[in-house]
Structure formats: structure tokens, C-alpha cells
Design an enzyme around this catalytic site. Sequence first.
Site, mmCIF file in Angstrom:
data_model
loop_
_atom_site.group_PDB
_atom_site.id
_atom_site.type_symbol
_atom_site.label_atom_id
_atom_site.label_comp_id
_atom_site.label_asym_id
_atom_site.label_seq_id
_atom_site.Cartn_x
_atom_site.Cartn_y
_atom_site.Cartn_z
ATOM 1 C CB SER A 180 -0.954 -0.037 1.198
ATOM 2 O OG SER A 180 -1.936 0.964 1.088
ATOM 3 C CG ASP A 284 -6.636 -2.791 -3.916
ATOM 4 O OD1 ASP A 284 -7.276 -1.763 -3.651
ATOM 5 O OD2 ASP A 284 -5.411 -2.901 -3.750
ATOM 6 C CG HIS A 314 -5.613 -2.029 -0.222
ATOM 7 N ND1 HIS A 314 -4.795 -1.880 -1.312
ATOM 8 C CD2 HIS A 314 -5.057 -1.280 0.771
ATOM 9 C CE1 HIS A 314 -3.798 -1.065 -1.009
ATOM 10 N NE2 HIS A 314 -3.930 -0.700 0.255
#
Length: 448
Positions: A180, A284, A314
Amino acid sequence: MAPRSSPAIGGGGGGRVTVDLYPFLRVYEGGHIERLVRSTAAVAASHDDGTATSAAVRPDTRDGVATRDVVVDEDTGASARLFLPGGGGEGRRLPLVLYFHGGAFVTGSAFGRLFHRYAASLAARAGALVVSVEYRLAPEHPLPAAFADGWAALRWAASLADPWVARYADPTRLFLAGESAGATIAHNVAARAAGPDGDDVDIEGVALLQPCFWGARWLPSEEAAAAGWRDDEPPMLAPGRLDALWPYVTGGAAGNDDPRIDPPAEDVSSLPCRRALVAVAEKDVLSERGRRYAAQLRGGGREVTLVESEGEDHCFHLYRPARPSAVELMDRVAQFISPASSCLQAEELHLHGRRRTLCHGNATAAAATRSGAPRRQLVVSGGPTTAKLGRPKTKVCGGPACKAQTALCLGPRGIGKAQRHGFVGMGGPMPSGTNKYSVSSAALRVLC
């Protein structure tokens, strides 16, 4: 771009929400900041400075990994936690991995249980010395503070000044990794190493898991996500909230057209690394940008592996590390960092409850179809690797150590997406001009 506002939810700070970065943070009128994701209780390191130079490294009894905290930049106080697998490599030099945790640039800690657990698992599984960087968080420290801390950590690691790094690490096998926002930090640190500041830095590879890249304009998949998800099944990250992220974490100094969050193709293709792994999750919102980024990496002529996890959202691997898809992803990352010598031997795969055998060592591979059709040997050179990780538990071995590249697709879903981005699909030539072959539309495909 001005942050979007929305009504306050749950009365966390009272009044109106002016910046909504759910599930990480909300800012209310008057400036009150509510962090929705808090680091769990800090995990103590197994070593302190007094044992840093000890010849006997005492592992943590829970995971067999020794840990120690260090300061990487005296001026800013940026620090890191080192994770050394049991035995310290037993005479072998270990890959050196700089790991940057996720958390939308505003939450998370290398010392918190969530990211400590992941870094320890990575060190144990990959047999690597992991440096988990404790970088400064926004909004108290707007970007580029985190990028500066990442660069300081890279310079610190490359200097070999630390006794553990000097004793156990192989500086020629240096990796940058993160998920991320941490993946975005890893990219920007690598991009800086491409300049004059990084002439003496040698980066073997980057491993970016569900990287957080964005832009001033939504991609078609992001527009569909914004218009199509139901209130009872929202994605973890929503496009409207992602629009507000970058302006907020940069203190209003940059918009979503900033090349640090929306890197141009030429910057991506020129990253100074020999290999790359990019992992995306099917559900995601950021997945399409991750695929595009992986395709741009290919432009630099390096080995690129794109891993897709079906049915996941995610950062699923952090919150449910024991589920098969998370184990599969960890296996892929570990293999990317440390291709095991055992992977040059026969390895067993379990697909849809059936046993498959993958053979390496002589640049050939065998695969069996679900219907039990005869195995066929496939000989193909060049090209990237695409692995799609479905729900069945699957372990794939092989890799760059023997120039064998493995592609795994469970079912036909997503194959068209791989083709669109220049990766191996069903039918047609690869970019290298060689042909690729498929055993069947539902079978394992192996490229050697």
C-alpha cells in the site's frame, strides 16, 4: 484538488467531516483528527543495544527471529526494527530487505503487532535480514518526510555500519518492499536511487504489494467501482476518498497529478533494479494501476512478476495471514527474494484438489490438465511472469535463479487483463518474439 467533505459518521469528533480517509483517518471541522486504525500494543524487541554485537544472537522464541531497534537518522529520529532469522544464515550471507509498512501514510508502526508479525514472517520465510522502517507519519509530518526517512534508511543499510547488517547481510542482494503506502514509499526511494544520490546503491529488486498509486483522473475500473458498489459491500478503499488522500498527506502542497503518486511510465521503467514483483488483489480499487505499473516496469527490460490474488481486497494478507491466499502471496514474495535451491528440484502443486508436479533444473516443465490429459513439456524463453492466485491452496516454486519463470492461472478469469498489459496470456507471441503454449484453459502454464 480540494478534499471532499461528508457528514460525520458516528460522531467520532463531533461536527462535520472535512477529510474522510476511512478506514484510516477522519478530520473534523475545527481540526480534530480521529485515527480509525490504531497500532496495537507495541511488541518489544528481543535484543537491546547491549547485545547488538554479541556473537550469539538470541531469537524470539515465538517465531525464531531475533529483533533489534536502531536509529537510522540522528537528525530526524527515524528508526527501524531489524529482523534476523534464527541462526543468522549459518555462515551464509542473507538478502537485505528494506520493508515499509502500509497505512495510508497516516497510521501504522514498525513496532506494532500487525507489522512486526508480518516482517518477522517475511524474515523467517525468505531467510532474509529485514529492516522494517519506522518512518514519520502525516499529517504531523507531511510528505515528503516519509520518503526522506526511507532514503535515510537505504543509505544507513548500504553503509554496513550496523553490526548485524555488516555481519549477516549480503549488500549485493538488496530489496525494497512494502504494501500500500509502503509500496509507494519503496517506489519513490528506488526512484531517488536512480539519480546522482544513488550512484553507490545497488538494488537487486523491488516487491510492491497492492501499491497505492493514484491520479487526477479515474481509470474506467475506478469509475465503475465508484458507481457500482453497494453500501453493504463497499471496497476497503473508495475512489472518492482516495481523491482526498494525497492532497491531505502532502499538507496541500500537491495534487493527484504529482509524479510521486502518479509516476510517469519513463520514471517507472528507469527504476534501478534488476527484478520486480508487483502484487494486486482482484477486489482492490487500486488493482488496475498496479497492473499498469507492472507493465511499465517491463519497459526497462527487467524481470517482472505480476501476482494477482482472486477474490481478495486491499492488504488482505496483513489482516488474515493464515488464509491460503495470504500464505500463497507470502510464498511468492519469499521465493522472489530468496529462490530456494529446492525449487530446482521437483515440486508438488495442489490445484483444485489434484496433484501437479512442476520440474525445474533442465529448463523444462511438466504440467497436467484437470482432465488428466497427458503432460506436455513447454520450452519458452524470455518474457515476464504472471501468476494468478485463486482460492485453492497453491504453492509455486521456481524463479530467476534458473531462468525458469512460472505462470499460474486458475481458470480463465483475468487472462484478458494480463494480455492487455503485455503479460502472458492464452495464444499469440510474447514480446520477445517466442511463442508460448498452454496445456489447457484451466491448467497450470509454466514458462522456462
